[in-house]
Write a protein that holds these residues in place. Sequence first.
Motif, PDB file in Angstrom:
ATOM      1  N   ILE A 186      -1.780  11.937  10.294  1.00 45.06           N
ATOM      2  CA  ILE A 186      -1.150  12.519   9.107  1.00 45.06           C
ATOM      3  C   ILE A 186      -1.803  13.858   8.776  1.00 45.06           C
ATOM      4  O   ILE A 186      -1.112  14.839   8.491  1.00 45.06           O
ATOM      5  N   ASN A 187      -3.129  13.905   8.831  1.00 42.17           N
ATOM      6  CA  ASN A 187      -3.844  15.156   8.557  1.00 42.17           C
ATOM      7  C   ASN A 187      -3.443  16.249   9.540  1.00 42.17           C
ATOM      8  O   ASN A 187      -3.217  17.398   9.144  1.00 42.17           O
ATOM      9  N   ASP A 188      -3.344  15.911  10.816  1.00 41.13           N
ATOM     10  CA  ASP A 188      -2.945  16.896  11.827  1.00 41.13           C
ATOM     11  C   ASP A 188      -1.516  17.390  11.598  1.00 41.13           C
ATOM     12  O   ASP A 188      -1.237  18.585  11.729  1.00 41.13           O
ATOM     13  N   LEU A 189      -0.636  16.486  11.240  1.00 40.70           N
ATOM     14  CA  LEU A 189       0.759  16.860  10.994  1.00 40.70           C
ATOM     15  C   LEU A 189       0.868  17.786   9.781  1.00 40.70           C
ATOM     16  O   LEU A 189       1.556  18.813   9.833  1.00 40.70           O
ATOM     17  N   ILE A 190       0.180  17.453   8.702  1.00 40.03           N
ATOM     18  CA  ILE A 190       0.198  18.298   7.507  1.00 40.03           C
ATOM     19  C   ILE A 190      -0.419  19.658   7.833  1.00 40.03           C
ATOM     20  O   ILE A 190       0.086  20.693   7.400  1.00 40.03           O
TER      21      ILE A 190
ATOM     22  N   LYS B 290      -6.631   7.976   1.197  1.00 41.44           N
ATOM     23  CA  LYS B 290      -6.087   6.790   1.856  1.00 41.44           C
ATOM     24  C   LYS B 290      -4.749   6.363   1.276  1.00 41.44           C
ATOM     25  O   LYS B 290      -3.919   5.809   1.973  1.00 41.44           O
ATOM     26  N   ASP B 291      -4.539   6.614  -0.019  1.00 46.28           N
ATOM     27  CA  ASP B 291      -3.271   6.222  -0.648  1.00 46.28           C
ATOM     28  C   ASP B 291      -2.168   7.270  -0.453  1.00 46.28           C
ATOM     29  O   ASP B 291      -1.047   7.091  -0.933  1.00 46.28           O
ATOM     30  N   LEU B 292      -2.473   8.365   0.251  1.00 46.08           N
ATOM     31  CA  LEU B 292      -1.523   9.438   0.585  1.00 46.08           C
ATOM     32  C   LEU B 292      -0.979  10.172  -0.636  1.00 46.08           C
ATOM     33  O   LEU B 292       0.084  10.775  -0.571  1.00 46.08           O
ATOM     34  N   LYS B 293      -1.699  10.143  -1.743  1.00 45.38           N
ATOM     35  CA  LYS B 293      -1.209  10.816  -2.941  1.00 45.38           C
ATOM     36  C   LYS B 293      -1.771  12.221  -3.107  1.00 45.38           C
ATOM     37  O   LYS B 293      -1.215  13.016  -3.844  1.00 45.38           O
TER      38      LYS B 293
ATOM     39  N   ILE C  47       8.280  16.804   6.457  1.00 48.38           N
ATOM     40  CA  ILE C  47       7.592  15.530   6.661  1.00 48.38           C
ATOM     41  C   ILE C  47       8.052  14.548   5.584  1.00 48.38           C
ATOM     42  O   ILE C  47       8.040  14.881   4.407  1.00 48.38           O
ATOM     43  N   THR C  48       8.410  13.352   5.991  1.00 44.23           N
ATOM     44  CA  THR C  48       8.843  12.336   5.041  1.00 44.23           C
ATOM     45  C   THR C  48       7.850  11.181   5.040  1.00 44.23           C
ATOM     46  O   THR C  48       7.604  10.559   6.067  1.00 44.23           O
ATOM     47  N   PHE C  49       7.258  10.939   3.884  1.00 48.17           N
ATOM     48  CA  PHE C  49       6.355   9.807   3.672  1.00 48.17           C
ATOM     49  C   PHE C  49       6.885   8.999   2.495  1.00 48.17           C
ATOM     50  O   PHE C  49       7.711   9.483   1.723  1.00 48.17           O
TER      51      PHE C  49
ATOM     52  N   LYS D 108       2.739  25.382  -4.738  1.00 49.00           N
ATOM     53  CA  LYS D 108       3.848  24.449  -4.996  1.00 49.00           C
ATOM     54  C   LYS D 108       5.025  24.722  -4.059  1.00 49.00           C
ATOM     55  O   LYS D 108       5.669  23.793  -3.582  1.00 49.00           O
ATOM     56  N   HIS D 109       5.297  25.983  -3.807  1.00 51.68           N
ATOM     57  CA  HIS D 109       6.373  26.327  -2.876  1.00 51.68           C
ATOM     58  C   HIS D 109       6.017  25.876  -1.457  1.00 51.68           C
ATOM     59  O   HIS D 109       6.861  25.324  -0.750  1.00 51.68           O
ATOM     60  N   LEU D 110       4.774  26.107  -1.056  1.00 50.37           N
ATOM     61  CA  LEU D 110       4.326  25.667   0.268  1.00 50.37           C
ATOM     62  C   LEU D 110       4.398  24.145   0.373  1.00 50.37           C
ATOM     63  O   LEU D 110       4.807  23.601   1.402  1.00 50.37           O
ATOM     64  N   GLN D 111       4.007  23.466  -0.681  1.00 52.58           N
ATOM     65  CA  GLN D 111       4.073  22.004  -0.717  1.00 52.58           C
ATOM     66  C   GLN D 111       5.519  21.541  -0.552  1.00 52.58           C
ATOM     67  O   GLN D 111       5.796  20.621   0.229  1.00 52.58           O
ATOM     68  N   TYR D 112       6.437  22.189  -1.240  1.00 53.00           N
ATOM     69  CA  TYR D 112       7.859  21.865  -1.126  1.00 53.00           C
ATOM     70  C   TYR D 112       8.351  22.030   0.315  1.00 53.00           C
ATOM     71  O   TYR D 112       9.050  21.164   0.842  1.00 53.00           O
ATOM     72  N   LEU D 113       7.968  23.130   0.960  1.00 53.41           N
ATOM     73  CA  LEU D 113       8.398  23.391   2.336  1.00 53.41           C
ATOM     74  C   LEU D 113       7.856  22.348   3.306  1.00 53.41           C
ATOM     75  O   LEU D 113       8.570  21.874   4.191  1.00 53.41           O
TER      76      LEU D 113
END
Length: 90
Positions: A8-12, A41-44, A80-82, A70-75
């Motif tokens: 997950i870290n590598d993908l993000i 660990k809770d992916l939040k 990626i779907t979690f 926030k814009h980068l987070q949106y993109l």
Amino acid sequence: MSYRLEQINDLIKQEMAKAIQQELEMPAGVLVSVAEVKTNKDLKRAKIGISVFPFARRQEIFSFILKRIKHLQYLVHQKITFKYSPIFWL
């Protein structure tokens, strides 16, 4: 750290690097890279480590990215779907 969290870290990290490269226009002579990502660990929440070259412009670029986080987070969340989409912080 579990293997799943490492993936997950590598993908993000990859998607965040793409978003910074494609969406933000950096000043000439500045190189920005995503150095590390640490997801809870809770992916939040996900802490994004960014390195800037030249080091003297670190604060200026950090502020520039922070204004657009926030814009980068949106993109990144579009790619990626979690179950929970982590909140990014620098």
